[in-house]
Scaffold this motif. Structure first.
Motif, PDB file in Angstrom:
ATOM      1  N   LEU A  75       0.808  -1.218   0.000  1.00  0.00           N
ATOM      2  CA  LEU A  75       0.000   0.000   0.000  1.00  0.00           C
ATOM      3  C   LEU A  75       0.843   1.271   0.000  1.00  0.00           C
ATOM      4  CD1 LEU A  75      -2.901  -0.861   2.492  1.00  0.00           C
ATOM      5  CD2 LEU A  75      -2.991  -0.761  -0.005  1.00  0.00           C
ATOM      6  N   LEU A  76       2.139   1.158   0.348  1.00  0.00           N
ATOM      7  CA  LEU A  76       2.970   2.363   0.407  1.00  0.00           C
ATOM      8  C   LEU A  76       3.094   3.031  -0.959  1.00  0.00           C
ATOM      9  CD1 LEU A  76       5.898   1.370   2.813  1.00  0.00           C
ATOM     10  CD2 LEU A  76       4.227   3.220   3.148  1.00  0.00           C
ATOM     11  N   GLY A  77       3.404   2.249  -1.983  1.00  0.00           N
ATOM     12  CA  GLY A  77       3.518   2.820  -3.314  1.00  0.00           C
ATOM     13  C   GLY A  77       2.203   3.349  -3.833  1.00  0.00           C
ATOM     14  N   ILE A  78       1.129   2.638  -3.512  1.00  0.00           N
ATOM     15  CA  ILE A  78      -0.196   3.093  -3.948  1.00  0.00           C
ATOM     16  C   ILE A  78      -0.558   4.398  -3.248  1.00  0.00           C
ATOM     17  CG2 ILE A  78      -2.651   2.500  -3.921  1.00  0.00           C
ATOM     18  CD1 ILE A  78      -1.754  -0.451  -4.236  1.00  0.00           C
ATOM     19  N   ALA A  79      -0.288   4.480  -1.946  1.00  0.00           N
ATOM     20  CA  ALA A  79      -0.550   5.723  -1.218  1.00  0.00           C
ATOM     21  C   ALA A  79       0.264   6.870  -1.799  1.00  0.00           C
ATOM     22  CB  ALA A  79      -0.220   5.539   0.266  1.00  0.00           C
ATOM     23  N   ALA A  80       1.516   6.593  -2.187  1.00  0.00           N
ATOM     24  CA  ALA A  80       2.358   7.636  -2.753  1.00  0.00           C
ATOM     25  C   ALA A  80       1.812   8.121  -4.088  1.00  0.00           C
ATOM     26  CB  ALA A  80       3.784   7.126  -2.917  1.00  0.00           C
ATOM     27  N   SER A  81       1.312   7.209  -4.929  1.00  0.00           N
ATOM     28  CA  SER A  81       0.756   7.626  -6.219  1.00  0.00           C
ATOM     29  C   SER A  81      -0.486   8.485  -6.016  1.00  0.00           C
ATOM     30  CB  SER A  81       0.441   6.409  -7.091  1.00  0.00           C
ATOM     31  OG  SER A  81      -0.566   5.603  -6.541  1.00  0.00           O
ATOM     32  N   VAL A  82      -1.310   8.132  -5.040  1.00  0.00           N
ATOM     33  CA  VAL A  82      -2.486   8.946  -4.733  1.00  0.00           C
ATOM     34  C   VAL A  82      -2.059  10.313  -4.201  1.00  0.00           C
ATOM     35  CG1 VAL A  82      -4.527   9.143  -3.248  1.00  0.00           C
ATOM     36  CG2 VAL A  82      -3.995   6.969  -4.360  1.00  0.00           C
ATOM     37  N   ALA A  83      -1.015  10.327  -3.356  1.00  0.00           N
ATOM     38  CA  ALA A  83      -0.505  11.592  -2.813  1.00  0.00           C
ATOM     39  C   ALA A  83      -0.039  12.515  -3.929  1.00  0.00           C
ATOM     40  CB  ALA A  83       0.630  11.326  -1.829  1.00  0.00           C
ATOM     41  N   VAL A  84       0.657  11.960  -4.924  1.00  0.00           N
ATOM     42  CA  VAL A  84       1.116  12.770  -6.058  1.00  0.00           C
ATOM     43  C   VAL A  84      -0.066  13.252  -6.883  1.00  0.00           C
ATOM     44  CG1 VAL A  84       2.391  12.692  -8.240  1.00  0.00           C
ATOM     45  CG2 VAL A  84       3.385  11.680  -6.188  1.00  0.00           C
ATOM     46  N   ALA A  85      -1.015  12.373  -7.161  1.00  0.00           N
ATOM     47  CA  ALA A  85      -2.177  12.755  -7.957  1.00  0.00           C
ATOM     48  C   ALA A  85      -2.961  13.885  -7.282  1.00  0.00           C
ATOM     49  CB  ALA A  85      -3.080  11.546  -8.184  1.00  0.00           C
ATOM     50  N   ARG A  86      -3.159  13.759  -5.991  1.00  0.00           N
ATOM     51  CA  ARG A  86      -3.834  14.823  -5.234  1.00  0.00           C
ATOM     52  C   ARG A  86      -3.066  16.139  -5.349  1.00  0.00           C
ATOM     53  NH1 ARG A  86      -4.969  13.063   0.955  1.00  0.00           N
ATOM     54  NH2 ARG A  86      -6.680  11.553   0.738  1.00  0.00           N
ATOM     55  N   ALA A  87      -1.745  16.046  -5.159  1.00  0.00           N
ATOM     56  CA  ALA A  87      -0.917  17.252  -5.132  1.00  0.00           C
ATOM     57  C   ALA A  87      -0.927  17.962  -6.484  1.00  0.00           C
ATOM     58  CB  ALA A  87       0.507  16.910  -4.718  1.00  0.00           C
ATOM     59  N   LEU A  88      -0.870  17.218  -7.576  1.00  0.00           N
ATOM     60  CA  LEU A  88      -0.855  17.850  -8.895  1.00  0.00           C
ATOM     61  C   LEU A  88      -2.185  18.518  -9.204  1.00  0.00           C
ATOM     62  CD1 LEU A  88       1.192  15.300 -11.040  1.00  0.00           C
ATOM     63  CD2 LEU A  88       1.970  17.331  -9.798  1.00  0.00           C
TER      64      LEU A  88
END
Length: 266
Positions: A75-88
């Motif tokens: 889930l760490l990588g998935i959480a990171a991808s969501v974090a980036v998507a939110r941020a952009l």
């Protein structure tokens, strides 16, 4: 996790993940973040090179001490991808899609990638690293020929000024929040949000697994609370895939490049 940040800036490193890993092994605390203007040997998933030779992007790695079970490391990588998507979306006004396990796309082209690593002992994390590369601006001279058709950068699609520090701050804030949610709800928030952004769920896929395992082909159905992709095979059985490279197949797919809100979450 990531409650107290210690951001360290470097002009040049071989790889921010390599620096972070050495620091983690030497006892660096949760919240240490390594940011580099350029990487001479940036690393991507599955042993690939990450094109990051100059400061057209945001290249960084965060050290975490996760307090949820190590079986949920996926889930760490998935959480990171969501974090980036939110941020952009928040900082640049760019709508993205997430391709399992942890790529971020704009209009079908890759704009960000994530490389998670971890040390685990007795079912618990000793430490984890989440490395991220986000293409913010056009690279000098353009992308290499092999990336020209598959990579893009944020500023080409942004509706707001793109500011490197704003993106970094927003990604780290989101990642901290999402990691806390894994501890609180077992991964429900992360998997639901990843599903809502997914360009994989609901589509026919072929998953090439590491180590020479037989590729998995079928329809991507859901992401479970271990971060695995559930695929429904042609014979009606289900396979949960923990790692691999997804190729989207033409037969039965929804529109290319779009988010697939029909995907289910377990």
């Amino acid at each position: 996790m990531l409650e107290k940040l210690d951001i360290r800036y470097f002009d040049e490193v071989d790889s921010t993940n390599t620096v972070a890993r050495d620091m983690a092994r030497s006892g660096a605390p949760d919240g240490a973040v390594i940011v580099a203007r350029r990487q001479t040997a940036g690393r991507g998933r599955l042993g690939r090179v990450w094109f990051s030779h100059s400061d057209f992007g945001l290249w960084f790695s965060a050290i975490l001490k996760p307090d949820f079970p190590a079986q949920q490391a996926g889930l760490l990588g998935i959480a990171a991808s969501v974090a980036v998507a939110r941020a952009l979306l928040d900082t640049a006004g760019v709508v993205t899609a997430v391709k399992w396990p942890n790529d971020v796309l704009i209009a079908g082209k890759k704009v960000a990638g994530i490389l998670p690593e971890a040390a685990i002992e007795g079912g618990r994390f000793l430490w984890a690293i989440v490395g991220m590369g986000v293409n913010l601006f056009p690279p000098d001279g353009g992308f290499p020929d092999e990336l020209e058709e598959v990579a893009t950068y944020v500023s080409a699609h942004a509706t707001k000024p793109v500011e490197r520090n704003a993106v970094l701050s927003c990604v780290l804030q989101n990642l901290a929040e999402l990691c806390r949610s894994i501890r609180a709800d077992g991964g429900t928030t992360v998997t639901r949000e990843a599903a809502s952004m997914s360009c994989v769920l609901g589509r026919s896929v072929r998953v090439t697994q590491p180590g020479g395992a037989v590729p998995v082909q079928g329809r991507a159905i859901s992401i479970n609370r271990r971060g695995e992709l559930r695929v429904k095979m042609a014979n009606g059985t289900f396979v949960d895939v923990s790692a691999g490279e997804v190729s989207l197949r033409l037969s039965g797919n929804t529109a290319d490049g779009g988010v697939c809100p029909s995907g289910e979450v377990e």
